[in-house]
Motif scaffolding. Structure first.
Motif, PDB file in Angstrom:
ATOM      1  N   ASP A  74      -2.858   5.347   5.030  1.00 13.53           N
ATOM      2  CA  ASP A  74      -2.573   3.906   5.132  1.00 13.53           C
ATOM      3  C   ASP A  74      -3.145   3.320   6.414  1.00 13.53           C
ATOM      4  OD1 ASP A  74      -0.455   5.676   6.111  1.00 13.53           O
ATOM      5  OD2 ASP A  74       0.526   3.867   6.811  1.00 13.53           O
ATOM      6  N   ASN A  75      -3.615   4.175   7.319  1.00 15.46           N
ATOM      7  CA  ASN A  75      -4.212   3.693   8.561  1.00 15.46           C
ATOM      8  C   ASN A  75      -5.719   3.929   8.576  1.00 15.46           C
ATOM      9  OD1 ASN A  75      -1.728   2.854   9.513  1.00 15.46           O
ATOM     10  ND2 ASN A  75      -1.319   4.755  10.612  1.00 15.46           N
ATOM     11  N   TYR A 133       0.846  -1.191   0.000  1.00  9.90           N
ATOM     12  CA  TYR A 133       0.000   0.000   0.000  1.00  9.90           C
ATOM     13  C   TYR A 133       0.875   1.234   0.000  1.00  9.90           C
ATOM     14  CZ  TYR A 133       0.619  -0.897   5.079  1.00  9.90           C
ATOM     15  OH  TYR A 133       1.125  -1.186   6.316  1.00  9.90           O
ATOM     16  N   ASP A 179      -4.808   0.079  13.522  1.00  9.51           N
ATOM     17  CA  ASP A 179      -3.464   0.544  13.869  1.00  9.51           C
ATOM     18  C   ASP A 179      -3.441   1.423  15.109  1.00  9.51           C
ATOM     19  OD1 ASP A 179      -2.212  -1.035  12.127  1.00  9.51           O
ATOM     20  OD2 ASP A 179      -1.416   0.532  10.838  1.00  9.51           O
ATOM     21  N   ARG A 181      -7.076  -0.674   2.774  1.00  9.90           N
ATOM     22  CA  ARG A 181      -6.951   0.685   3.297  1.00  9.90           C
ATOM     23  C   ARG A 181      -7.102   1.672   2.155  1.00  9.90           C
ATOM     24  NH1 ARG A 181      -2.525  -0.451   7.313  1.00  9.90           N
ATOM     25  NH2 ARG A 181      -2.468  -2.714   7.359  1.00  9.90           N
TER      26      ARG A 181
END
Ligand code: AMP
Ligand code: MG
Length: 488
Positions: free
Chosen positions: A254-255, A79, A264, A185
């Protein structure tokens, strides 16, 4: 080479099979001396595992990735992501693996994921490892969030690898076995889009639709409908964070999941004293992800997500942009509606109190709480008691602001708040920062009881029980300003 084992549950490799361009087949680093620290038995059973098996050495081997269950194809997922606004084209699982998917006892497809399983092709400078404290922290906080009714990844186990890991100190290496409805994500879509392969992007979107929003497939514009559903899921999620006083701390793209689950748990923390500007993360110097900025940060991330999907919305770029803008603007109203309705429950006020009356009352309360440094969680719980005639807890919280609070409470009580409904909306027990730290410190000395006691409190958060007073109070004065860290 890792051994294959039969885990008693059928594993699949749907992500690895359907989207090979978005992952690298990988194996976990061998663990010299595996040792199970915590197992979430209820979750194990829900997934269809035999908890006894997971406790056996063969089971622990699966939990660590040392043996690969039949049917599973462990992969590191690729990602990209905007981290604090800066785009990184290649992040990916640097220290984690998607082991595979299982169908749980309710028929839902769930990812089984290993965090701290060794360096992968995406590790960059990192050592690929995780250490005990932060993995226990994710276990505690994610399970608390789940018990609070907030969509989240779950924690199945924490296992020691037997390896010593260099951080500021040398610390015990550990693997968290995490469960999610998927690990897709916003950053997964950013990565796919950046390849320039629109068929890959479409395949990823189809995979996400099938797994999370199957009804979108039937819409006139399925990809737009898909995007709108993610916007709505995220708006409702962030509203729930705001209602319980949760600060995620690192809302990079990305979270942010596509499913709408919280993911996360790095530098996250819960508010003690109510402060809208609260920031806990040591690296969030500008307060980008402060408590009050979370809805804004989510909206920003969703705009980045929309950009990746533009070619799927419409062939004509201007038309696609117009559709995207309209869909992104749907965030505000859904967020506001979820937050206000949650706040109505927290104040025990049924929907028939006029919106302007309610908003004025709520605004006054929050201002009063902020001015007097009132503990966010305790205040709402104490209001339930106040509505029943037990005035001490609330008056203790407001201290010198007692008279101002009484005036406010008079107006509020005149609206006949429903105290039982309040108790179902206002938790008594949240993972208090000082108690989490205390539990993690004890765990370093092989003392797991504080973690177990804290988990017992926060996994039944609305159910007030005798003897748990210390789990219901804010940090002592000498705890100081709480600072959290990423990537540990
Ligand atoms: P996070 O802050 O946990 O969301 O991680 C951001 C990125 O850094 C992800 O690509 C992680 O896989 C990677 N990462 C974090 N810690 C490590 C580590 N110790 N070794 C390798 N990669 C890591
Ligand atoms: Mg991450």
């Amino acid at each position: 080479m890792t051994a294959t084992t039969h885990a008693g549950v059928t594993f699949g490799n749907r992500f690895a099979r359907e989207l090979p361009e978005l992952s690298a087949p990988w194996e976990a680093e061998p663990a010299p001396a595996p040792h199970l620290v915590l197992l979430n038995e209820a979750l194990a059973v829900e997934l269809g595992f035999d908890a006894e098996f997971l406790r056996s050495s063969d089971g622990v081997s699966v939990l660590l990735g040392a043996s690969v269950p039949e049917g599973a194809t462990p992969v590191a997922q690729a990602y990209a992501g905007h981290q604090f606004g800066q785009y990184s084209p290649r992040l990916g699982d640097g220290r984690a693996l998607l082991l595979g998917e299982v169908t749980d006892t309710r028929g839902r497809l769930r990812d089984i994921h290993l965090k701290g399983s060794g360096r992968t092709a995406f590790a960059r400078g990192g050592d690929g490892r995780a250490v005990l404290g932060p993995m226990l922290r994710e276990f505690i906080v994610s399970e608390a969030m789940h018990a609070l009714g907030i969509p989240t990844t779950r924690s199945l186990s924490v296992t020691l690898t037997g390896r010593q890991v260099q951080r500021d100190d040398v610390l015990p290496g550990a693997v968290l076995t995490r469960v999610a409805s998927s690990h897709l994500r916003v950053g997964s879509f950013q990565f796919a889009r950046a390849t320039g392969d629109l068929e890959l992007l479409r395949r990823l979107a189809d995979h996400a639709i099938a797994r999370h929003f199957p009804s979108a497939a039937k819409a006139a514009n399925p990809y737009l409908a898909f995007f709108e559903r993610v916007v709505s899921a995220q708006a409702k999620l962030v509203a729930q964070w705001m209602l319980v006083g949760f600060v995620h701390g690192v809302m990079n793209t990305d979270n942010m999941t596509i499913s709408g689950e919280t993911i996360d748990y790095g530098p996250c923390a819960f508010l003690d004293a109510f402060d809208p500007d609260a920031v806990f993360s040591s690296i969030d110097l500008q307060g980008r992800y402060s408590f009050r900025n979370q809805p804004h940060a989510a909206g920003w991330n969703l705009a980045r997500f929309a950009e990746t999907l533009l070619p799927l919305f419409a062939d004509d770029e201007d038309a696609a942009v117009a559709l995207a803008e309209q869909a992104v603007s749907g965030f505000g109203p859904v967020y506001q509606e979820a937050w206000v309705s949650g706040m109505r429950s927290k104040l025990g006020l049924p929907g028939d109190v006029a919106p302007d009356t309610f908003e004025r009352l709520l605004g006054e309360l929050l201002t009063l709480m902020q001015r007097s440094g009132a503990d966010y969680t305790s205040t709402f719980r104490a209001l339930g008691a106040y509505a029943r005639g037990n005035r001490t807890p609330a008056l203790d919280i407001f201290g010198e602001a007692g008279p101002a609070f009484r005036t406010w409470a008079q107006a509020w009580l005149a609206l006949s708040p429903n105290a039982s409904a309040m108790d179902a909306a206002n938790p008594v027990y949240i993972p208090r920062n000082h108690l989490v730290e205390e539990a993690l410190e004890a765990a370093l000395d092989d003392e797991l009881e504080p973690t177990r006691r804290l988990l017992a409190a926060v996994t039944a958060p609305f159910d007030e029980r005798p003897g748990l007073d210390r789990y219901a109070t804010g940090a002592p004065q000498d705890f100081g300003d709480y600072v959290t860290f990423c990537g540990t």
